[in-house]
Enzyme design. Structure first.
Site, PDB file in Angstrom:
ATOM      1  CD  GLU A  92      22.638  62.037  25.815  1.00 26.00           C
ATOM      2  OE1 GLU A  92      22.828  62.254  24.616  1.00 26.00           O
ATOM      3  OE2 GLU A  92      22.568  62.933  26.676  1.00 26.00           O
ATOM      4  CB  CYS A 103      26.266  68.959  34.043  1.00 23.65           C
ATOM      5  SG  CYS A 103      27.252  67.511  33.644  1.00 23.65           S
ATOM      6  CG  HIS A 143      21.124  62.543  31.058  1.00 29.37           C
ATOM      7  ND1 HIS A 143      22.032  63.546  31.233  1.00 29.37           N
ATOM      8  CD2 HIS A 143      21.059  62.321  29.728  1.00 29.37           C
ATOM      9  CE1 HIS A 143      22.507  63.913  30.061  1.00 29.37           C
ATOM     10  NE2 HIS A 143      21.942  63.184  29.128  1.00 29.37           N
ATOM     11  CB  CYS A 187      22.898  61.797  36.717  1.00 27.79           C
ATOM     12  SG  CYS A 187      23.109  61.988  34.924  1.00 27.79           S
ATOM     13  CG  ASP A 244      23.696  68.356  31.034  1.00 27.65           C
ATOM     14  OD1 ASP A 244      24.492  68.022  31.932  1.00 27.65           O
ATOM     15  OD2 ASP A 244      23.021  67.522  30.409  1.00 27.65           O
ATOM     16  CB  SER A 245      27.614  66.767  29.226  1.00 25.58           C
ATOM     17  OG  SER A 245      26.564  65.982  29.762  1.00 25.58           O
TER      18      SER A 245
HETATM   19  N1  DGL Z   1      23.701  65.021  33.027  1.00 20.01           N
HETATM   20  C1  DGL Z   1      25.044  64.870  33.498  1.00 20.01           C
HETATM   21  C2  DGL Z   1      25.059  64.851  35.027  1.00 20.01           C
HETATM   22  O1  DGL Z   1      24.228  65.438  35.643  1.00 20.01           O
HETATM   23  C3  DGL Z   1      25.785  63.647  33.031  1.00 20.01           C
HETATM   24  C4  DGL Z   1      25.692  63.249  31.632  1.00 20.01           C
HETATM   25  C5  DGL Z   1      27.013  62.841  31.082  1.00 20.01           C
HETATM   26  O2  DGL Z   1      27.520  61.751  31.411  1.00 20.01           O
HETATM   27  O3  DGL Z   1      27.523  63.624  30.282  1.00 20.01           O
HETATM   28  O4  DGL Z   1      25.910  64.286  35.636  1.00 20.01           O
END
Ligand code: DGL
Length: 276
Positions: A159, A74, A195, A193, A11-12
């Site tokens: 975050e 991600c 997150h 997403c 993931d990022s």
């Molecule tokens: N967790 C990432 C996703 O599923 C996005 C987070 C980011 O913006 O880097 O899209």
């Protein structure tokens, strides 16, 4: 003899840990190697080119660590980089290895959750702009009406550890109001997403009671289980000692503090400099 390696989960940043949690719960026997590219996160608002290059750097790193299978946990990377990596890079780099994303397995099942035939997708700006969910769901549920809403403030709220505080309520209400204004009959909201599962409590507070909130972890875990059964040549390249290792491109102490929340367990991460 074939060398076995861990399954890579990428993931990022921290969001993919919510997916890893569900994968580990379902398939605890395998080894997993997690990488969060925290030094360059968030990816959500970055261009296609940038997300592709960053993701490819990370995929190459996983391969250098012996992974034969990498999951892009991600949505942004899955939307903006996966296809090019699968079609252009993999055949040259490592034809026997596989990179999978989270959008396709989600699109394969999301229509089953809806009675009205209207689904709302909450995602980063990058995922929304890519149109990936519209394209993929149309393949499996051509009648399904899919509405998208970009929620650019949600990842920063998570975050920055603000997701339980009052400030989060404003943005969550705003984006939920916007998506229900687009589609009044929406009865399924997809957290597209990785997150967003951390915002579940607040989202549930502001969404209509008869709407089903779907997050991807269990869907991706089930799909991986099925994939490994259907691909013995990949499954046999995955080591099975129940080990988990965590890497970040940024501070390990920050990673470990966040990981406790996202993964639900203490972790001790290592730092990696991708030197790109
Ligand atoms: N967790 C990432 C996703 O599923 C996005 C987070 C980011 O913006 O880097 O899209």
């Amino acid at each position: 003899m074939q060398t076995k390696g861990p399954i890579g989960v990428f993931d990022s940043g921290y969001g993919g840990l919510t997916v890893l949690r569900d994968i580990v719960n379902r398939l605890p026997q395998y080894d997993y190697l997690y990488l969060g590219d925290n030094a360059r996160a968030p990816y959500g608002n970055r261009s296609f080119e940038t997300v592709y290059h960053y993701t490819l750097d990370c995929v190459k790193w996983f391969f250098s660590q012996g992974c034969s299978l990498v999951i892009l946990a991600c949505n942004t990377a899955s939307a903006k980089a996966l296809r090019t990596i699968q079609q252009k890079d993999l055949p040259q780099l490592a034809p026997g290895k596989r990179v999978l994303g989270v959008i396709r397995p989600t699109a394969e099942v999301i229509g089953k959750y809806s009675i009205t035939g209207e689904v709302g997708v909450l995602a980063t700006q990058g995922t929304v702009n890519s149109g990936s969910y519209l394209m993929e769901t149309a393949k499996f549920f051509p009648e399904l009406k899919v509405y998208q809403e970009a929620c650019p403030m949600w990842v920063p709220l998570v975050e920055n550890n603000e997701y339980k505080n009052d400030g989060a309520d404003y943005f969550i209400r705003k984006n939920l109001d916007d998506i229900f204004e687009q589609g009044e009959k929406i009865d399924v909201l997809l957290l597209a997403c990785t997150h967003y599962p951390l915002l579940r409590e607040k989202i549930e507070e502001y969404m209509p009671i008869d709407v089903t909130l779907v997050s991807q972890g269990e869907i991706v875990a089930e799909s991986l289980d099925d994939y490994l059964k259907r691909h013995p040549e990949i499954e046999s390249a995955c080591s099975r000692e129940g080990k988990r290792s965590f890497y970040t491109t940024d501070s390990t102490s920050d990673f470990d503090n966040h990981a406790r929340v996202f993964y639900g367990e203490d972790v001790q991460s290592n730092h990696v400099d991708l030197k790109v």
